[in-house]
Design a protein around this motif. Structure first.
Motif, PDB file in Angstrom:
ATOM      1  N   PRO A 149     -49.699  -2.007  24.805  1.00 48.81           N
ATOM      2  CA  PRO A 149     -48.370  -2.181  25.386  1.00 48.81           C
ATOM      3  C   PRO A 149     -47.612  -3.314  24.677  1.00 48.81           C
ATOM      4  CG  PRO A 149     -50.034  -3.129  26.818  1.00 48.81           C
ATOM      5  CD  PRO A 149     -50.768  -2.434  25.717  1.00 48.81           C
ATOM      6  N   ILE A 150     -46.325  -3.108  24.410  1.00 44.91           N
ATOM      7  CA  ILE A 150     -45.492  -4.148  23.786  1.00 44.91           C
ATOM      8  C   ILE A 150     -44.114  -4.179  24.455  1.00 44.91           C
ATOM      9  CG2 ILE A 150     -46.589  -4.089  21.502  1.00 44.91           C
ATOM     10  CD1 ILE A 150     -44.215  -2.342  20.574  1.00 44.91           C
ATOM     11  N   TRP A 151     -43.350  -5.219  24.148  1.00 44.82           N
ATOM     12  CA  TRP A 151     -41.967  -5.298  24.613  1.00 44.82           C
ATOM     13  C   TRP A 151     -41.127  -4.432  23.684  1.00 44.82           C
ATOM     14  CZ3 TRP A 151     -40.542  -7.629  29.096  1.00 44.82           C
ATOM     15  CH2 TRP A 151     -41.511  -8.463  29.689  1.00 44.82           C
ATOM     16  N   PRO A 152     -40.235  -3.600  24.246  1.00 44.67           N
ATOM     17  CA  PRO A 152     -39.412  -2.757  23.376  1.00 44.67           C
ATOM     18  C   PRO A 152     -38.495  -3.602  22.492  1.00 44.67           C
ATOM     19  CG  PRO A 152     -38.688  -2.601  25.662  1.00 44.67           C
ATOM     20  CD  PRO A 152     -39.954  -3.400  25.661  1.00 44.67           C
ATOM     21  N   TYR A 153     -38.073  -3.006  21.436  1.00 45.23           N
ATOM     22  CA  TYR A 153     -37.291  -3.683  20.415  1.00 45.23           C
ATOM     23  C   TYR A 153     -36.054  -4.388  20.976  1.00 45.23           C
ATOM     24  CZ  TYR A 153     -34.915  -4.489  16.029  1.00 45.23           C
ATOM     25  OH  TYR A 153     -34.296  -5.086  14.975  1.00 45.23           O
ATOM     26  N   ASN A 154     -35.395  -3.747  21.944  1.00 46.30           N
ATOM     27  CA  ASN A 154     -34.172  -4.333  22.518  1.00 46.30           C
ATOM     28  C   ASN A 154     -34.468  -5.331  23.636  1.00 46.30           C
ATOM     29  OD1 ASN A 154     -35.102  -2.640  24.454  1.00 46.30           O
ATOM     30  ND2 ASN A 154     -33.199  -1.483  24.751  1.00 46.30           N
ATOM     31  N   LYS A 155     -35.733  -5.694  23.778  1.00 47.18           N
ATOM     32  CA  LYS A 155     -36.104  -6.633  24.843  1.00 47.18           C
ATOM     33  C   LYS A 155     -36.958  -7.757  24.248  1.00 47.18           C
ATOM     34  CE  LYS A 155     -35.739  -6.703  29.509  1.00 47.18           C
ATOM     35  NZ  LYS A 155     -35.120  -8.025  29.482  1.00 47.18           N
ATOM     36  N   HIS A 156     -36.370  -8.446  23.289  1.00 50.18           N
ATOM     37  CA  HIS A 156     -37.087  -9.562  22.662  1.00 50.18           C
ATOM     38  C   HIS A 156     -36.506 -10.915  23.036  1.00 50.18           C
ATOM     39  CE1 HIS A 156     -39.655  -6.816  20.780  1.00 50.18           C
ATOM     40  NE2 HIS A 156     -39.776  -7.370  19.588  1.00 50.18           N
ATOM     41  N   ASN A 157     -35.406 -10.918  23.733  1.00 49.57           N
ATOM     42  CA  ASN A 157     -34.858 -12.172  24.263  1.00 49.57           C
ATOM     43  C   ASN A 157     -35.224 -12.236  25.736  1.00 49.57           C
ATOM     44  OD1 ASN A 157     -33.772 -12.537  21.750  1.00 49.57           O
ATOM     45  ND2 ASN A 157     -31.670 -12.027  22.338  1.00 49.57           N
ATOM     46  N   LEU A 158     -36.291 -12.952  26.019  1.00 49.47           N
ATOM     47  CA  LEU A 158     -36.851 -12.929  27.369  1.00 49.47           C
ATOM     48  C   LEU A 158     -36.483 -14.166  28.165  1.00 49.47           C
ATOM     49  CD1 LEU A 158     -40.427 -11.666  26.332  1.00 49.47           C
ATOM     50  CD2 LEU A 158     -38.504 -10.289  27.160  1.00 49.47           C
ATOM     51  N   TRP A 186     -44.527 -19.938  20.327  1.00 48.18           N
ATOM     52  CA  TRP A 186     -44.543 -18.489  20.069  1.00 48.18           C
ATOM     53  C   TRP A 186     -43.215 -18.038  19.453  1.00 48.18           C
ATOM     54  CZ3 TRP A 186     -48.645 -15.493  19.682  1.00 48.18           C
ATOM     55  CH2 TRP A 186     -49.813 -15.832  20.394  1.00 48.18           C
ATOM     56  N   ALA A 187     -42.111 -18.651  19.879  1.00 42.57           N
ATOM     57  CA  ALA A 187     -40.796 -18.280  19.331  1.00 42.57           C
ATOM     58  C   ALA A 187     -40.738 -18.584  17.831  1.00 42.57           C
ATOM     59  CB  ALA A 187     -39.690 -19.011  20.079  1.00 42.57           C
ATOM     60  N   LYS A 188     -41.392 -19.694  17.435  1.00 43.78           N
ATOM     61  CA  LYS A 188     -41.403 -20.123  16.030  1.00 43.78           C
ATOM     62  C   LYS A 188     -41.947 -19.056  15.092  1.00 43.78           C
ATOM     63  CE  LYS A 188     -42.447 -25.053  16.437  1.00 43.78           C
ATOM     64  NZ  LYS A 188     -43.622 -25.952  16.292  1.00 43.78           N
ATOM     65  N   ILE A 189     -42.956 -18.306  15.580  1.00 43.32           N
ATOM     66  CA  ILE A 189     -43.633 -17.367  14.678  1.00 43.32           C
ATOM     67  C   ILE A 189     -43.295 -15.900  14.979  1.00 43.32           C
ATOM     68  CG2 ILE A 189     -45.552 -18.974  14.299  1.00 43.32           C
ATOM     69  CD1 ILE A 189     -46.624 -16.074  16.209  1.00 43.32           C
ATOM     70  N   SER A 190     -42.277 -15.691  15.796  1.00 46.99           N
ATOM     71  CA  SER A 190     -41.977 -14.295  16.165  1.00 46.99           C
ATOM     72  C   SER A 190     -40.476 -14.083  16.225  1.00 46.99           C
ATOM     73  CB  SER A 190     -42.576 -13.982  17.533  1.00 46.99           C
ATOM     74  OG  SER A 190     -41.887 -14.698  18.547  1.00 46.99           O
ATOM     75  N   ASN A 191     -40.055 -12.911  16.581  1.00 43.31           N
ATOM     76  CA  ASN A 191     -38.637 -12.624  16.791  1.00 43.31           C
ATOM     77  C   ASN A 191     -38.272 -12.716  18.271  1.00 43.31           C
ATOM     78  OD1 ASN A 191     -37.882 -12.222  14.116  1.00 43.31           O
ATOM     79  ND2 ASN A 191     -38.687 -10.130  14.141  1.00 43.31           N
ATOM     80  N   PHE A 192     -39.136 -13.313  19.058  1.00 42.27           N
ATOM     81  CA  PHE A 192     -38.848 -13.479  20.479  1.00 42.27           C
ATOM     82  C   PHE A 192     -38.072 -14.764  20.721  1.00 42.27           C
ATOM     83  CE2 PHE A 192     -42.432 -10.533  20.846  1.00 42.27           C
ATOM     84  CZ  PHE A 192     -41.995  -9.700  21.876  1.00 42.27           C
ATOM     85  N   THR A 193     -37.199 -14.744  21.735  1.00 42.04           N
ATOM     86  CA  THR A 193     -36.610 -15.981  22.241  1.00 42.04           C
ATOM     87  C   THR A 193     -36.971 -16.059  23.723  1.00 42.04           C
ATOM     88  OG1 THR A 193     -34.516 -15.030  22.967  1.00 42.04           O
ATOM     89  CG2 THR A 193     -34.637 -15.743  20.647  1.00 42.04           C
TER      90      THR A 193
END
Ligand SMILES: *[C@@H]1O[C@H](CO)[C@@H](O)[C@H](O)[C@H]1NC(C)=O
Ligand SMILES: *[C@@H]1O[C@H](CO)[C@@H](O)[C@H](O)[C@H]1NC(C)=O
Ligand SMILES: *[C@@H]1O[C@H](CO)[C@@H](O)[C@H](O)[C@H]1NC(C)=O
Ligand SMILES: *[C@@H]1O[C@H](CO)[C@@H](O)[C@H](O)[C@H]1NC(C)=O
Ligand SMILES: *[C@@H]1O[C@H](CO)[C@@H](O)[C@H](O)[C@H]1NC(C)=O
Ligand SMILES: [Zn+2]
Ligand SMILES: [Zn+2]
Length: 311
Positions: A149-158, A186-193
C-alpha cells in the motif's frame, strides 16, 4: 499430536524454577505477565550466576514456552493455524521453524533453540508491527507492507495532528518537537511534505499516546516490550505506548526510550515501509532502552524510493 513426556535436564529445571518464581510473584492476581518482561526478569536473575541458561529445544515441555509462541505469533513468525499446540508449553516443530526464522531475521546463530542470544533479543523493546520474512536475508535490507500500500501520487502533501487518549510523560510541546523533527527527516529524502494542522477531522495522519487496550486490537503492554505501532497507507494512525519512559532529549538515559528515533521509525510505516533486517536502518524493528537513533540510513532511502518509483 501426542503430548510429549515432560523432559527436564538439570539446567532447564533451573529455568523452570526461575520462571515459577517470577510467575508466583506476578501471577497472584492470576494476571499473566507480559512475556518480554518475564524474559527480562529472567535474564536479570541470571546475571552474576555461574550457571547458564540451557537451551530449550524441540520435544521439550517447559513452562513459559506458550508465552514464547505468543511472542513469535504477534511478530509474524508463527502462524496460529500452523501450530496445533499454540496454547501448550510444548516445543513443537512449528515453533522450531519460527525460531529459526526469527534468528535469521535478527542475524543470530540459527540453532532453532531458545538460546540465550535469542531470549535476549526478544527482551529488547520493539515496534508492534510484525516482521516480514521476505526478500534477501543474506543482504539485509528494507521490506514493504504486504500488498504494497502507498499514498497516491496526488496525496503527497500530508497534514498531521496529535490526538491522545491518555497523557504520556512528555508534554505537548515536546511531542510536537519530536514529530516535526521526524517528519522533516522523511521530507528531506522524499517528495512528501508534512504540515501540522489544527483541523483534526481532516488530518491525513493522527499521532497519539495510548495505554493498554486502546480499541484497535493491538493492546500496549506497559513499560518495555511493545513501544509503538503505525498503520500502512492510507490509514494514517500512529500510536505510542504512553507507559514508556519517553524522552525527547538529546541525551537518552539508560532507562528511557527515544521518542525521536521511534517517531522516525513509525513514520516509515505510515509511508508504507515494513521492517528492515539491517540494524543500521531506522526501520530495524527493535530499539534498546537508552539507545538513540537519528537520521535515515541509505537503506531507508532506497526502500522509500523503490516503493514509490515502482508504482
Ligand atoms: C515476497 O517476495 C515475493 C517475490 O519477490 C513477492 O512476490 C511477494 O509479494 C513478497 N511478499 C511480501 C509480503 O512482500
Ligand atoms: C505539494 O506541495 C509542493 C510544495 O509545497 C507543491 O509544489 C505541490 O504542487 C503540492 N502538490 C499538490 C498535489 O498539492
Ligand atoms: C520525486 O519526484 C520526481 C518527479 O516525479 C522523481 O523523479 C523523483 O525520483 C522523486 N524522488 C523521490 C525521492 O521519490
Ligand atoms: C525515567 O527516566 C528518568 C531518567 O533516567 C528517571 O529518572 C526516571 O526514574 C524514569 N522513570 C521511570 C518510571 O522509569
Ligand atoms: C546495511 O545498510 C547499509 C546502508 O545503510 C549498508 O552500508 C550495509 O552494508 C548494510 N548492512 C548489511 C549487513 O548488509
Ligand atoms: Zn515497526
Ligand atoms: Zn494502536
Amino acid at each position: 499430536m501426542a503430548k510429549k513426556l515432560l523432559y527436564l535436564s538439570k539446567a532447564s529445571l533451573l529455568i523452570l524454577i526461575q520462571l515459577l518464581e517470577i510467575q508466583s510473584g506476578s501471577f497472584t492476581n492470576a494476571k499473566r505477565i507480559e512475556f518480554s518482561k518475564s524474559l527480562k526478569d529472567l535474564e536479570e536473575s541470571q546475571k552474576g550466576q555461574t550457571v547458564h541458561l540451557e537451551e530449550s529445544q524441540k520435544g521439550q515441555t517447559v513452562q513459559g514456552l506458550r508465552e514464547v509462541k505468543h511472542y513469535l505469533n504477534k511478530y509474524g513468525y508463527l502462524n496460529y493455524e500452523d501450530s496445533n499446540n499454540f496454547e501448550e508449553d510444548e516445543f513443537d516443530e512449528a515453533m522450531e521453524v519460527a525460531i529459526k526464522a526469527y534468528q535469521t531475521f535478527f542475524h543470530l546463530k540459527v540453532t532453532g533453540k531458545l538460546d540465550i542470544d535469542t531470549t535476549k533479543q526478544m527482551s529488547i523493546p520493539r515496534c508492534g508491527v510484525p516482521d516480514i520474512m521476505n526478500g534477501s536475508l543474506t543482504q539485509p535490507q528494507f521490506s514493504f507492507i504486504p500488498g504494497k500500500p502507498i499514498w497516491p501520487y496526488n496525496k503527497h502533501n500530508l497534514t498531521y495532528a496529535f490526538v491522545s487518549s491518555t497523557g504520556p510523560n512528555v508534554n505537548v510541546h515536546q511531542m510536537k518537537a519530536a514529530g516535526s523533527y521526524a517528519f522533516r527527516e522523511w521530507a528531506k529524502i522524499s517528495n512528501f511534505t508534512f504540515q501540522l494542522t489544527g483541523d483534526v477531522s481532516n488530518a491525513d495522519l493522527i499521532l497519539g499516546f495510548h495505554r493498554g487496550d486502546h480499541g484497535d486490537g493491538l493492546p500496549f503492554d506497559g513499560p518495555g516490550g511493545h513501544l509503538a505501532h503505525a498503520f500502512p497507507p492510507t490509514n494514517g494512525r500512529l500510536h505510542y505506548d504512553a507507559d514508556e519512559n519517553w524522552t525527547v532529549g538529546n541525551t537518552v538515559s539508560p532507562n528511557q526510550i527515544d521518542l525521536r528515533g521511534v517517531s522516525l521509525h513509525e513514520i516509515g510505516h505510515l509511508l508504507g515501509l515494513g521492517h528492515s533486517s539491517n540494524e543500521s536502518s531506522i526501520m530495524y524493528p527493535s530499539i534498546k532502552e537508552g539507545q538513540k537513533k537519528r537520521g535515515l540510513s541509505s537503506d531507508d532511502m532506497d526502500g522509500l524510493k523503490s516503493l514509490y518509483s515502482s508504482s
